[in-house]
Design a protein around this motif. Sequence first.
Motif, mmCIF file in Angstrom:
data_model
loop_
_atom_site.group_PDB
_atom_site.id
_atom_site.type_symbol
_atom_site.label_atom_id
_atom_site.label_comp_id
_atom_site.label_asym_id
_atom_site.label_seq_id
_atom_site.Cartn_x
_atom_site.Cartn_y
_atom_site.Cartn_z
ATOM 1 N N THR A 177 11.992 -4.300 -10.218
ATOM 2 C CA THR A 177 11.832 -3.167 -9.297
ATOM 3 C C THR A 177 13.137 -2.973 -8.560
ATOM 4 O OG1 THR A 177 9.630 -4.027 -8.935
ATOM 5 C CG2 THR A 177 10.293 -2.240 -7.519
ATOM 6 N N ALA A 178 13.478 -1.724 -8.272
ATOM 7 C CA ALA A 178 14.634 -1.497 -7.402
ATOM 8 C C ALA A 178 14.302 -2.109 -6.042
ATOM 9 C CB ALA A 178 14.889 -0.001 -7.265
ATOM 10 N N SER A 179 15.298 -2.616 -5.372
ATOM 11 C CA SER A 179 15.033 -3.127 -4.023
ATOM 12 C C SER A 179 14.751 -1.914 -3.135
ATOM 13 C CB SER A 179 16.244 -3.888 -3.490
ATOM 14 O OG SER A 179 17.299 -2.971 -3.246
ATOM 15 N N PRO A 180 14.049 -2.138 -2.029
ATOM 16 C CA PRO A 180 13.807 -1.004 -1.121
ATOM 17 C C PRO A 180 15.112 -0.302 -0.740
ATOM 18 C CG PRO A 180 12.445 -2.868 -0.496
ATOM 19 C CD PRO A 180 13.351 -3.361 -1.593
ATOM 20 N N ALA A 181 16.178 -1.053 -0.537
ATOM 21 C CA ALA A 181 17.458 -0.437 -0.149
ATOM 22 C C ALA A 181 18.040 0.393 -1.293
ATOM 23 C CB ALA A 181 18.448 -1.526 0.280
ATOM 24 N N GLN A 182 17.923 -0.124 -2.511
ATOM 25 C CA GLN A 182 18.422 0.654 -3.670
ATOM 26 C C GLN A 182 17.632 1.952 -3.820
ATOM 27 O OE1 GLN A 182 17.885 -2.444 -6.640
ATOM 28 N NE2 GLN A 182 20.074 -2.513 -7.061
ATOM 29 N N TYR A 209 8.916 7.018 -5.734
ATOM 30 C CA TYR A 209 9.658 5.969 -6.442
ATOM 31 C C TYR A 209 8.781 5.454 -7.581
ATOM 32 C CZ TYR A 209 11.531 1.717 -8.066
ATOM 33 O OH TYR A 209 12.006 0.771 -8.933
ATOM 34 N N SER A 217 5.023 -5.289 -4.234
ATOM 35 C CA SER A 217 6.335 -4.673 -3.953
ATOM 36 C C SER A 217 6.193 -3.299 -3.302
ATOM 37 C CB SER A 217 7.156 -4.531 -5.249
ATOM 38 O OG SER A 217 6.446 -3.767 -6.206
ATOM 39 N N LYS A 220 6.998 -2.404 1.044
ATOM 40 C CA LYS A 220 8.375 -2.264 1.549
ATOM 41 C C LYS A 220 9.040 -1.013 0.983
ATOM 42 C CE LYS A 220 9.739 -6.434 3.635
ATOM 43 N NZ LYS A 220 8.701 -7.444 3.384
ATOM 44 N N LEU A 221 8.722 -0.704 -0.283
ATOM 45 C CA LEU A 221 9.282 0.519 -0.879
ATOM 46 C C LEU A 221 8.775 1.742 -0.123
ATOM 47 C CD1 LEU A 221 8.863 -0.513 -4.607
ATOM 48 C CD2 LEU A 221 11.056 0.166 -3.580
ATOM 49 N N GLN A 224 10.308 2.949 3.253
ATOM 50 C CA GLN A 224 11.635 3.569 3.335
ATOM 51 C C GLN A 224 11.513 5.040 3.746
ATOM 52 O OE1 GLN A 224 14.302 1.393 2.939
ATOM 53 N NE2 GLN A 224 12.503 0.068 2.912
#
Length: 250
Positions: A177-182, A209, A217, A220-221, A224
């Motif tokens: 998974t992309a990180s939340p920041a990504q 997303y 996961s 947190k996503l 954002q």
Amino acid sequence: MKRKQLVVGNWKMNGSLSDNAALLDGLSGADGLMALDVAVCVPYLYLAQARERLASGGVSWGAQNVSEYDSGAYTGEVSGKMLVDFQVSFGLVGHSERRSLYAEPNELVGIKARKLLEVEVTPIVCVGETLEQREAGQTFEIVSSQFEAVIEQIGIENLGRIVIAYEPVWAIGTGLTASPAQAQEVHGYIREQVALLDKAAAGSLRILYGGSVKPDSAEKLFQQADVDGGLIGGASLNLIDFLTICRLAT
Ligand code: PEP
């Protein structure tokens, strides 16, 4: 305030009448979904079943593709008008599996988005880079070119009528998974680009997303600022997981 969140399940080429019945009935009868929008994009063949089982609840249904043509000698294809016969709310266009396995180019994705808008179905426009493109620092460039090809077809005036799904190709079905920041970085970039064209549309645009989102996961996503929900593949086939993800979006 955040936009109303949207969580969409993409069943891909999975399901059977009997398996779907349990999943659809579970969704239809689920509580805790009032504060967000939820939809499932099912194989064409199961649209009638989805309509029958979801009609009385709050969950919508959609298609995973659409033809770029209105009617005629296009064996195996399904038009936007046919989708309307089944009251679909959404249609996916530009999913990375269609781009890579069926060689759908950016322009075709734009045409398909236009075809859906012509019949008042909301296109969910999927964009995203491959791992090689990310590693080469081309993420923004790739996402922009995919997005611009859609605007070219639908016109800036229709930006307020679409949903965008950022789905890094390297995260789809891979467990990565992309990180939340990504995710936030790309979502924020997309919204900025839309704002340059239409500020009001940028404010209301829902950017989902997608890419191996699972119950652990999702939270947190979804927290954002520019993530307005998710496009969920594998986990949407499991009722408990999908409902958990939906509830985490509220
Ligand atoms: C998808 O199909 O759009 C998707 C994100 O799949 P998965 O969640 O399985 O990665």
